[in-house]
Design a protein around this motif. Sequence first.
Motif, mmCIF file in Angstrom:
data_model
loop_
_atom_site.group_PDB
_atom_site.id
_atom_site.type_symbol
_atom_site.label_atom_id
_atom_site.label_comp_id
_atom_site.label_asym_id
_atom_site.label_seq_id
_atom_site.Cartn_x
_atom_site.Cartn_y
_atom_site.Cartn_z
ATOM 1 N N LEU A 19 -58.591 -22.709 -22.010
ATOM 2 C CA LEU A 19 -59.302 -22.911 -20.751
ATOM 3 C C LEU A 19 -60.464 -21.928 -20.612
ATOM 4 C CD1 LEU A 19 -59.391 -24.454 -18.050
ATOM 5 C CD2 LEU A 19 -57.962 -22.638 -17.123
ATOM 6 N N LEU A 20 -60.205 -20.656 -20.885
ATOM 7 C CA LEU A 20 -61.259 -19.650 -20.773
ATOM 8 C C LEU A 20 -62.375 -19.889 -21.800
ATOM 9 C CD1 LEU A 20 -59.126 -16.427 -20.191
ATOM 10 C CD2 LEU A 20 -60.458 -17.721 -18.520
ATOM 11 N N GLY A 21 -62.018 -20.283 -23.012
ATOM 12 C CA GLY A 21 -63.028 -20.590 -24.021
ATOM 13 C C GLY A 21 -63.873 -21.789 -23.630
ATOM 14 N N GLY A 22 -63.236 -22.810 -23.073
ATOM 15 C CA GLY A 22 -63.972 -23.981 -22.626
ATOM 16 C C GLY A 22 -64.927 -23.656 -21.498
ATOM 17 N N ILE A 23 -64.475 -22.830 -20.564
ATOM 18 C CA ILE A 23 -65.356 -22.406 -19.475
ATOM 19 C C ILE A 23 -66.529 -21.610 -20.020
ATOM 20 C CG2 ILE A 23 -65.489 -20.911 -17.429
ATOM 21 C CD1 ILE A 23 -62.590 -21.801 -16.808
ATOM 22 N N PHE A 24 -66.276 -20.755 -21.005
ATOM 23 C CA PHE A 24 -67.349 -19.985 -21.636
ATOM 24 C C PHE A 24 -68.392 -20.902 -22.262
ATOM 25 C CE2 PHE A 24 -69.053 -18.184 -25.587
ATOM 26 C CZ PHE A 24 -69.784 -17.124 -25.058
ATOM 27 N N PHE A 25 -67.943 -21.931 -23.002
ATOM 28 C CA PHE A 25 -68.886 -22.857 -23.626
ATOM 29 C C PHE A 25 -69.699 -23.620 -22.579
ATOM 30 C CE2 PHE A 25 -66.206 -22.733 -27.575
ATOM 31 C CZ PHE A 25 -67.210 -22.270 -28.408
ATOM 32 N N ILE A 26 -69.057 -24.042 -21.502
ATOM 33 C CA ILE A 26 -69.761 -24.777 -20.448
ATOM 34 C C ILE A 26 -70.811 -23.882 -19.783
ATOM 35 C CG2 ILE A 26 -69.499 -25.880 -18.184
ATOM 36 C CD1 ILE A 26 -68.386 -27.684 -20.226
ATOM 37 N N VAL A 27 -70.427 -22.654 -19.449
ATOM 38 C CA VAL A 27 -71.363 -21.727 -18.798
ATOM 39 C C VAL A 27 -72.526 -21.413 -19.731
ATOM 40 C CG1 VAL A 27 -71.609 -19.362 -17.916
ATOM 41 C CG2 VAL A 27 -69.665 -20.762 -17.225
ATOM 42 N N THR A 28 -72.245 -21.195 -21.009
ATOM 43 C CA THR A 28 -73.300 -20.915 -21.972
ATOM 44 C C THR A 28 -74.245 -22.106 -22.119
ATOM 45 O OG1 THR A 28 -71.842 -19.428 -23.184
ATOM 46 C CG2 THR A 28 -73.770 -20.240 -24.354
ATOM 47 N N GLY B 136 -67.037 -27.270 -24.852
ATOM 48 C CA GLY B 136 -66.391 -26.777 -23.647
ATOM 49 C C GLY B 136 -65.499 -27.824 -23.011
ATOM 50 N N ILE B 137 -65.995 -29.046 -22.936
ATOM 51 C CA ILE B 137 -65.192 -30.130 -22.371
ATOM 52 C C ILE B 137 -63.957 -30.378 -23.226
ATOM 53 C CG2 ILE B 137 -65.190 -32.614 -21.894
ATOM 54 C CD1 ILE B 137 -68.186 -32.253 -21.148
ATOM 55 N N TYR B 138 -64.119 -30.315 -24.545
ATOM 56 C CA TYR B 138 -62.987 -30.526 -25.445
ATOM 57 C C TYR B 138 -61.910 -29.457 -25.238
ATOM 58 C CZ TYR B 138 -60.276 -30.797 -29.724
ATOM 59 O OH TYR B 138 -59.259 -30.870 -30.615
ATOM 60 N N PHE B 139 -62.305 -28.195 -25.200
ATOM 61 C CA PHE B 139 -61.324 -27.125 -25.053
ATOM 62 C C PHE B 139 -60.667 -27.142 -23.675
ATOM 63 C CE2 PHE B 139 -63.606 -25.089 -28.654
ATOM 64 C CZ PHE B 139 -62.524 -24.976 -29.489
ATOM 65 N N ILE B 140 -61.433 -27.431 -22.645
ATOM 66 C CA ILE B 140 -60.843 -27.516 -21.310
ATOM 67 C C ILE B 140 -59.855 -28.672 -21.235
ATOM 68 C CG2 ILE B 140 -61.360 -28.059 -18.897
ATOM 69 C CD1 ILE B 140 -63.893 -26.370 -19.200
ATOM 70 N N SER B 141 -60.196 -29.805 -21.831
ATOM 71 C CA SER B 141 -59.268 -30.940 -21.790
ATOM 72 C C SER B 141 -58.009 -30.655 -22.607
ATOM 73 C CB SER B 141 -59.956 -32.218 -22.280
ATOM 74 O OG SER B 141 -60.330 -32.095 -23.636
ATOM 75 N N MET B 142 -58.133 -29.896 -23.704
ATOM 76 C CA MET B 142 -56.939 -29.506 -24.454
ATOM 77 C C MET B 142 -56.023 -28.637 -23.602
ATOM 78 S SD MET B 142 -58.087 -28.780 -28.382
ATOM 79 C CE MET B 142 -56.727 -27.714 -28.657
ATOM 80 N N ALA B 143 -56.602 -27.753 -22.829
ATOM 81 C CA ALA B 143 -55.790 -26.865 -21.994
ATOM 82 C C ALA B 143 -55.173 -27.616 -20.825
ATOM 83 C CB ALA B 143 -56.649 -25.711 -21.482
ATOM 84 N N VAL B 144 -55.969 -28.427 -20.152
ATOM 85 C CA VAL B 144 -55.492 -29.070 -18.927
ATOM 86 C C VAL B 144 -54.493 -30.184 -19.232
ATOM 87 C CG1 VAL B 144 -56.210 -30.468 -16.953
ATOM 88 C CG2 VAL B 144 -57.517 -28.447 -17.598
ATOM 89 N N PHE B 145 -54.815 -31.038 -20.193
ATOM 90 C CA PHE B 145 -53.962 -32.191 -20.466
ATOM 91 C C PHE B 145 -52.933 -31.935 -21.556
ATOM 92 C CE2 PHE B 145 -57.897 -34.094 -18.774
ATOM 93 C CZ PHE B 145 -57.351 -34.554 -17.591
ATOM 94 N N ARG B 146 -52.957 -30.748 -22.132
ATOM 95 C CA ARG B 146 -51.937 -30.285 -23.078
ATOM 96 C C ARG B 146 -51.785 -31.209 -24.289
ATOM 97 N NH1 ARG B 146 -45.753 -28.850 -22.214
ATOM 98 N NH2 ARG B 146 -45.669 -27.265 -23.813
ATOM 99 N N PHE B 147 -52.875 -31.364 -25.033
ATOM 100 C CA PHE B 147 -52.801 -32.075 -26.300
ATOM 101 C C PHE B 147 -53.394 -31.194 -27.379
ATOM 102 C CE2 PHE B 147 -57.227 -33.228 -26.881
ATOM 103 C CZ PHE B 147 -57.733 -33.311 -25.600
ATOM 104 N N GLY B 148 -53.156 -31.550 -28.624
ATOM 105 C CA GLY B 148 -53.640 -30.741 -29.731
ATOM 106 C C GLY B 148 -52.823 -29.474 -29.872
#
Length: 68
Positions: A17-26, A39-51
């Motif tokens: 989640l933190l990495g995804g937020i970092f990519f989005i902000v950057t 960023g969207i990919y990493f956030i979705s992995m964290a939120v929806f718990r896949f991968g």
Amino acid sequence: MMDNILKKWDIRRTFYLLGGIFFIVTAIKDQIWWVAIFGIYFISMAVFRFGCAAGNCKLRLTQKEEKP
């Protein structure tokens, strides 16, 4: 669905989640829009718990059975 999003958070999901937020902000700050995809990919992995956030990246070590 909401149980999957809100429960069982571990350190890996938090880092995703933190990495995804970092990519989005950057991406927004530097206006490099293709970076937002990561960023969207990493956030979705964290939120929806896949991968890997679901714990599917662990290697299972098994011992070989010795034949007599």
